[in-house]
Motif scaffolding. Structure first.
Motif, PDB file in Angstrom:
ATOM      1  N   MET A  69      67.287  67.763  56.561  1.00  0.00           N
ATOM      2  CA  MET A  69      66.196  68.423  57.272  1.00  0.00           C
ATOM      3  C   MET A  69      66.323  68.322  58.790  1.00  0.00           C
ATOM      4  O   MET A  69      65.427  68.736  59.527  1.00  0.00           O
ATOM      5  N   ALA A  70      67.424  67.740  59.265  1.00  0.00           N
ATOM      6  CA  ALA A  70      67.560  67.457  60.692  1.00  0.00           C
ATOM      7  C   ALA A  70      67.312  68.701  61.552  1.00  0.00           C
ATOM      8  O   ALA A  70      66.657  68.632  62.581  1.00  0.00           O
ATOM      9  N   ARG A  71      67.842  69.845  61.119  1.00  0.00           N
ATOM     10  CA  ARG A  71      67.709  71.053  61.952  1.00  0.00           C
ATOM     11  C   ARG A  71      66.699  72.044  61.384  1.00  0.00           C
ATOM     12  O   ARG A  71      66.669  73.200  61.775  1.00  0.00           O
ATOM     13  N   VAL A  72      65.897  71.577  60.441  1.00  0.00           N
ATOM     14  CA  VAL A  72      64.909  72.475  59.844  1.00  0.00           C
ATOM     15  C   VAL A  72      63.541  72.183  60.459  1.00  0.00           C
ATOM     16  O   VAL A  72      63.014  71.088  60.311  1.00  0.00           O
ATOM     17  N   PRO A  73      62.957  73.146  61.200  1.00  0.00           N
ATOM     18  CA  PRO A  73      61.658  72.897  61.823  1.00  0.00           C
ATOM     19  C   PRO A  73      60.542  72.852  60.773  1.00  0.00           C
ATOM     20  O   PRO A  73      60.724  73.319  59.647  1.00  0.00           O
ATOM     21  N   ALA A  74      59.407  72.304  61.183  1.00  0.00           N
ATOM     22  CA  ALA A  74      58.290  72.083  60.260  1.00  0.00           C
ATOM     23  C   ALA A  74      57.899  73.349  59.516  1.00  0.00           C
ATOM     24  O   ALA A  74      57.565  73.294  58.334  1.00  0.00           O
ATOM     25  N   ASN A  75      57.937  74.496  60.210  1.00  0.00           N
ATOM     26  CA  ASN A  75      57.440  75.709  59.555  1.00  0.00           C
ATOM     27  C   ASN A  75      58.403  76.285  58.525  1.00  0.00           C
ATOM     28  O   ASN A  75      58.073  77.236  57.838  1.00  0.00           O
ATOM     29  N   GLN A  76      59.611  75.686  58.434  1.00  0.00           N
ATOM     30  CA  GLN A  76      60.541  76.193  57.427  1.00  0.00           C
ATOM     31  C   GLN A  76      60.823  75.176  56.329  1.00  0.00           C
ATOM     32  O   GLN A  76      61.672  75.392  55.473  1.00  0.00           O
ATOM     33  N   ARG A  77      60.123  74.034  56.374  1.00  0.00           N
ATOM     34  CA  ARG A  77      60.380  73.020  55.348  1.00  0.00           C
ATOM     35  C   ARG A  77      59.599  73.331  54.072  1.00  0.00           C
ATOM     36  O   ARG A  77      58.502  73.893  54.134  1.00  0.00           O
ATOM     37  N   PRO A  78      60.163  72.945  52.929  1.00  0.00           N
ATOM     38  CA  PRO A  78      59.474  73.226  51.660  1.00  0.00           C
ATOM     39  C   PRO A  78      58.374  72.207  51.376  1.00  0.00           C
ATOM     40  O   PRO A  78      58.204  71.757  50.255  1.00  0.00           O
ATOM     41  N   THR A  79      57.664  71.827  52.421  1.00  0.00           N
ATOM     42  CA  THR A  79      56.568  70.874  52.263  1.00  0.00           C
ATOM     43  C   THR A  79      55.303  71.515  52.807  1.00  0.00           C
ATOM     44  O   THR A  79      55.353  72.347  53.709  1.00  0.00           O
ATOM     45  N   ASN A  80      54.162  71.130  52.281  1.00  0.00           N
ATOM     46  CA  ASN A  80      52.891  71.507  52.883  1.00  0.00           C
ATOM     47  C   ASN A  80      52.004  70.285  52.935  1.00  0.00           C
ATOM     48  O   ASN A  80      52.190  69.341  52.186  1.00  0.00           O
ATOM     49  N   MET A  81      51.063  70.329  53.871  1.00  0.00           N
ATOM     50  CA  MET A  81      50.341  69.106  54.178  1.00  0.00           C
ATOM     51  C   MET A  81      48.836  69.317  54.092  1.00  0.00           C
ATOM     52  O   MET A  81      48.321  70.374  54.434  1.00  0.00           O
ATOM     53  N   VAL A  82      48.151  68.291  53.602  1.00  0.00           N
ATOM     54  CA  VAL A  82      46.691  68.243  53.688  1.00  0.00           C
ATOM     55  C   VAL A  82      46.369  67.211  54.762  1.00  0.00           C
ATOM     56  O   VAL A  82      46.715  66.043  54.619  1.00  0.00           O
ATOM     57  N   PHE A  83      45.753  67.678  55.848  1.00  0.00           N
ATOM     58  CA  PHE A  83      45.541  66.808  56.992  1.00  0.00           C
ATOM     59  C   PHE A  83      44.307  65.940  56.798  1.00  0.00           C
ATOM     60  O   PHE A  83      43.395  66.290  56.045  1.00  0.00           O
ATOM     61  N   GLN A  84      44.299  64.822  57.507  1.00  0.00           N
ATOM     62  CA  GLN A  84      43.181  63.890  57.390  1.00  0.00           C
ATOM     63  C   GLN A  84      41.863  64.565  57.757  1.00  0.00           C
ATOM     64  O   GLN A  84      40.850  64.357  57.115  1.00  0.00           O
ATOM     65  N   SER A  85      41.908  65.415  58.809  1.00  0.00           N
ATOM     66  CA  SER A  85      40.694  66.123  59.227  1.00  0.00           C
ATOM     67  C   SER A  85      40.528  67.423  58.449  1.00  0.00           C
ATOM     68  O   SER A  85      39.625  68.186  58.727  1.00  0.00           O
ATOM     69  N   TYR A  86      41.425  67.673  57.509  1.00  0.00           N
ATOM     70  CA  TYR A  86      41.523  68.904  56.706  1.00  0.00           C
ATOM     71  C   TYR A  86      42.011  70.089  57.523  1.00  0.00           C
ATOM     72  O   TYR A  86      42.629  70.986  56.982  1.00  0.00           O
ATOM     73  N   ALA A  87      41.725  70.104  58.844  1.00  0.00           N
ATOM     74  CA  ALA A  87      42.215  71.183  59.718  1.00  0.00           C
ATOM     75  C   ALA A  87      41.914  72.552  59.142  1.00  0.00           C
ATOM     76  O   ALA A  87      42.770  73.435  59.120  1.00  0.00           O
ATOM     77  N   ILE A  88      40.718  72.741  58.639  1.00  0.00           N
ATOM     78  CA  ILE A  88      40.295  74.061  58.174  1.00  0.00           C
ATOM     79  C   ILE A  88      40.068  74.925  59.409  1.00  0.00           C
ATOM     80  O   ILE A  88      39.379  74.508  60.340  1.00  0.00           O
ATOM     81  N   PHE A  89      40.668  76.121  59.440  1.00  0.00           N
ATOM     82  CA  PHE A  89      40.502  76.989  60.609  1.00  0.00           C
ATOM     83  C   PHE A  89      39.051  77.455  60.675  1.00  0.00           C
ATOM     84  O   PHE A  89      38.611  78.223  59.817  1.00  0.00           O
ATOM     85  N   PRO A  90      38.315  77.011  61.685  1.00  0.00           N
ATOM     86  CA  PRO A  90      36.863  77.234  61.655  1.00  0.00           C
ATOM     87  C   PRO A  90      36.455  78.689  61.880  1.00  0.00           C
ATOM     88  O   PRO A  90      35.350  79.061  61.522  1.00  0.00           O
ATOM     89  N   TYR A 128      34.317  81.352  46.129  1.00  0.00           N
ATOM     90  CA  TYR A 128      33.913  80.868  47.452  1.00  0.00           C
ATOM     91  C   TYR A 128      34.620  81.599  48.590  1.00  0.00           C
ATOM     92  O   TYR A 128      34.346  81.334  49.755  1.00  0.00           O
ATOM     93  N   GLY A 129      35.520  82.530  48.241  1.00  0.00           N
ATOM     94  CA  GLY A 129      36.389  83.151  49.237  1.00  0.00           C
ATOM     95  C   GLY A 129      35.697  83.735  50.453  1.00  0.00           C
ATOM     96  O   GLY A 129      36.163  83.605  51.572  1.00  0.00           O
ATOM     97  N   LYS A 130      34.541  84.369  50.245  1.00  0.00           N
ATOM     98  CA  LYS A 130      33.894  85.074  51.346  1.00  0.00           C
ATOM     99  C   LYS A 130      33.138  84.149  52.280  1.00  0.00           C
ATOM    100  O   LYS A 130      32.720  84.544  53.363  1.00  0.00           O
ATOM    101  N   ARG A 131      32.921  82.910  51.863  1.00  0.00           N
ATOM    102  CA  ARG A 131      32.130  82.005  52.711  1.00  0.00           C
ATOM    103  C   ARG A 131      32.864  81.681  54.003  1.00  0.00           C
ATOM    104  O   ARG A 131      34.091  81.704  54.059  1.00  0.00           O
ATOM    105  N   SER A 132      32.082  81.348  55.009  1.00  0.00           N
ATOM    106  CA  SER A 132      32.717  80.930  56.252  1.00  0.00           C
ATOM    107  C   SER A 132      33.041  79.447  56.151  1.00  0.00           C
ATOM    108  O   SER A 132      32.362  78.689  55.458  1.00  0.00           O
ATOM    109  N   ALA A 133      34.112  79.083  56.834  1.00  0.00           N
ATOM    110  CA  ALA A 133      34.591  77.703  56.743  1.00  0.00           C
ATOM    111  C   ALA A 133      33.530  76.711  57.235  1.00  0.00           C
ATOM    112  O   ALA A 133      33.511  75.554  56.835  1.00  0.00           O
ATOM    113  N   HIS A 134      32.642  77.209  58.103  1.00  0.00           N
ATOM    114  CA  HIS A 134      31.554  76.387  58.636  1.00  0.00           C
ATOM    115  C   HIS A 134      30.663  75.794  57.557  1.00  0.00           C
ATOM    116  O   HIS A 134      30.225  74.669  57.632  1.00  0.00           O
ATOM    117  N   ALA A 135      30.378  76.658  56.562  1.00  0.00           N
ATOM    118  CA  ALA A 135      29.312  76.358  55.614  1.00  0.00           C
ATOM    119  C   ALA A 135      29.751  75.413  54.505  1.00  0.00           C
ATOM    120  O   ALA A 135      29.032  75.251  53.540  1.00  0.00           O
TER     121      ALA A 135
END
Lengths: 363, 268
Positions: A69-90, A128-135
């Motif tokens: 993975m040395a030359r593979v940037p984060a956006n091309q790695r076969p991994t996905n992450m759940v962040f501590q703050s969830y990082a939901i796009f508000p 739940y798809g139509k709900r806003s991330a706020h709610a």
């Protein structure tokens, strides 16, 4: 372990002079629920972010699916992450959040909507798809973050303390759900947590980390029953440590003088031994291996008479602190509150039964 | 008793602050060239007069051009500075940020004179661009202050999450960060625009022979009979400023709410 999916080879990370990761070597299997457990500052999150590609290595190699993975940037790695703050796009809706990773896949609207709904259904949020991330509530945000990460069908899902922001009840519920989800999708989960109970409940294997190193990597039962060092034993669950002296040692058998419990034989062949802590040789006893004897009961193992010093009542359990006969040592005993069994009072004499076979020797 | 004095003080303070500004529209609608009580009657003539002065129209256009350009440049610089300040740790960071914010408290006349000397020494001619230069200098700190709070309220994980989901660092900035700080950007543009539009000292020194609106106004004060027209113009300027600043604050607050954070600071 199944076929390896992640291979960490002597991973080192420096922040200036600070040595955050000191040579991590580990292999994580396909479909495994793997936990990185340790106190804050032990490097577990740094290691996770290294796998995700958010931190560069100072030296060493990270292989995912056999690929360096040395030359593979984060956006091309076969991994996905759940962040501590969830990082939901508000500023986006739930569906837009979940479908975010598919933006570049060039799907038509109907397919995209179907994939999003499928992912939401998987985490129990269909409709739940139509709900806003706020709610959303904390637990719902957590689920959206999971759906968003899983929709890309990564080889590895990385979870950075995903449950730490939830209250106890919700946390326990989500633990079970995460296990169910992992079995359902069958991909590798790597969980970072400082909560040893959480790690024990959820993981196939746990890497206990201290000071940027893996102290022990084992399945939960081995970790609990056969800790390799004093520090691991102290970190995982509750452990009574009693100073001990080795009087004699003869191949498989040793004779110990244990402070407060007296002299006993120890089977070096079958009983676990571990590296001692800074206080020298000691034995360890889990609270549940000790038993208080009530009227009419007879000891199954060895017996000593102590005094009840503290009582902590938990409903289903009572924790007793018992001062041992010689007066120096206090051990904690956990007793189930069976029907009709009295709760002892502070100062009462207590008959304590213990089993030499349950000892862990730290030397 | 203590409460009463405090109230009297507060009222006096507000009168002191706003009475002169209230006089502005009062005399702008007064039917007399002499600025004195008692008022003689209501008229909108002075506003009609405004529309007939060509030199003033040129000044208005000039001012608008300068204010818009200033708003754009100051905000662009502000975005860069605020992002750098919140995203990275670098040696001398506090010192550098302090220096960048300094024009906020620097006497404008010093800034104006120094700029004048430097520009003339370098052989530049004065005009709109030299005014824009000066205005960007004094507006950028405001822009940074507003955008700093917008960027501060942003969870760092958001951009990382977008990258994690396959976006490049640039596209994740565009898709996630930019929309979230957009209210701050609008707020910064409005405030920079307002400051530039009203600014006199720097414009006076650097404007050459294309006066901005405040400079033009000042020149008109020599003719007493034109004073009511000036007051009418002033009334419009005050109204515009208040509207713009209110919009700016509205957008700033919306940005804070959008990022889901509690309010910290701001200018209003």
């Amino acid at each position: 372990m199944t076929q390896p999916i992640i291979d960490l080879r002597d991973v080192q990370k420096f922040y200036g002079d600070y040595h955050a990761l000191r040579g991590i070597t580990a292999t994580i299997g396909q479909g495994e629920f793997f936990s990185l457990l340790g106190p804050s500052g032990c490097g577990k999150t740094t290691l996770l972010r290294t796998i995700a590609g958010f931190e560069d290595l100072s030296s060493g190699t990270v292989l995912i699916g056999g690929q360096d993975m040395a030359r593979v940037p984060a956006n091309q790695r076969p991994t996905n992450m759940v962040f501590q703050s969830y990082a939901i796009f508000p500023h986006l809706s739930v569906a837009q959040n979940v479908g975010f990773g598919l933006r570049r896949a060039g799907l038509d609207k109907a397919t995209l909507a179907a994939r999003v709904e499928e992912a939401l259904e998987m985490v129990g949020l269909s409709g739940y798809g139509k709900r806003s991330a706020h709610a959303l509530s904390g637990g719902q945000r957590q689920r959206v973050a999971l759906a968003r990460a899983l929709i890309l069908k990564p080889k590895v899902l990385l979870l950075d303390e995903p449950l730490s922001a939830l209250d106890k009840k919700l946390r326990e519920q989500m633990q079970v759900e995460l296990i169910r989800l992992q079995r359902l999708v069958g991909i590798t989960f790597i969980l970072v947590t400082h909560d040893q109970e959480e790690a024990l409940v959820m993981s196939d294997r746990i890497a206990v980390m201290f000071d940027g190193q893996i102290a022990q990597l084992d399945d939960p039962e081995t970790l609990y029953r056969r800790p390799k060092t004093h520090r691991v034993a102290d970190f995982i669950g509750m452990m009574n440590f009693l100073p001990a002296r080795i009087l004699s040692e003869d191949g498989e058998r040793a004779t110990l003088e244990i402070s407060g419990l007296g002299r006993t034989e120890f089977d070096l062949g079958t009983c676990p031994t571990a590296t001692a802590g800074p206080d020298g040789t000691a034995v360890g006893l889990r609270p549940e291996t000790l038993t208080l004897l009530f009227d009419g009961q007879t000891a199954t193992g060895r017996q000593v008479i102590g005094t009840v010093e503290e009582v902590v009542y938990y409903g289903d359990m009572t924790y007793y602190d018992i001062r041992l006969p010689d007066g120096d040592q206090v051990v904690r005993v956990s007793m189930r509150n069976l029907f009709g069994r009295p709760v002892l009072e502070i100062g009462a004499p207590a008959r304590l039964s213990w089993d030499p076979g349950a000892l862990v020797l730290f030397r | 008793m203590k409460g009463i004095w405090l109230r009297v003080y507060a009222v006096l303070y507000l009168v002191f602050l706003y009475a002169p500004i209230i006089l502005l529209p009062l005399f702008a609608f007064n039917d007399s060239t002499i600025i004195a009580f008692p008022l003689t009657g209501f008229t909108t003539n002075w506003f009609v007069e405004l529309t007939k002065i060509e030199a003033m129209h040129a000044a208005v256009l000039n001012s608008l051009f300068i204010a818009i350009t200033t708003a754009v440049f100051a905000t662009l610089l502000g975005i860069c500075a605020a992002r750098a300040n919140n995203r990275y740790r670098f040696p001398g960071q506090r010192g550098i940020m302090g220096m960048v914010m300094l024009p906020l408290v620097l006497p404008e006349i010093i800034v104006a004179v120094s700029l004048l000397v430097v520009l003339l020494q370098l052989g530049f001619s004065l005009g709109s661009w030299s005014v824009i230069l000066g205005h960007v200098l004094i507006c950028t700190p405001f822009s940074i202050a507003i955008l700093n709070s917008a960027f501060q309220n942003l969870d760092r994980s958001l951009e990382e999450a977008a990258i994690d989901l396959g976006e490049t660092p640039f596209s994740s900035f565009r898709l996630i960060t930019l929309p979230l700080v957009m209210p701050g950007i609008i707020s910064s543009m409005l405030i920079s625009f307002t400051i530039s539009l009203d600014e006199f000292i720097i414009a006076f020194f650097l404007t050459g022979n294309e006066p901005t609106l405040p400079v033009y106004l000042w020149a008109q004060l020599r003719f007493p009979q034109k004073l009511p027209v000036v007051l009418a113009l002033g009334t419009l300027l005050v109204a515009l400023s208040i509207i713009l600043l209110t919009c700016a604050e509205f957008f700033r607050r919306r940005g804070v709410a959008r990022a889901g954070k509690s309010d910290t600071g701001g200018f209003l």
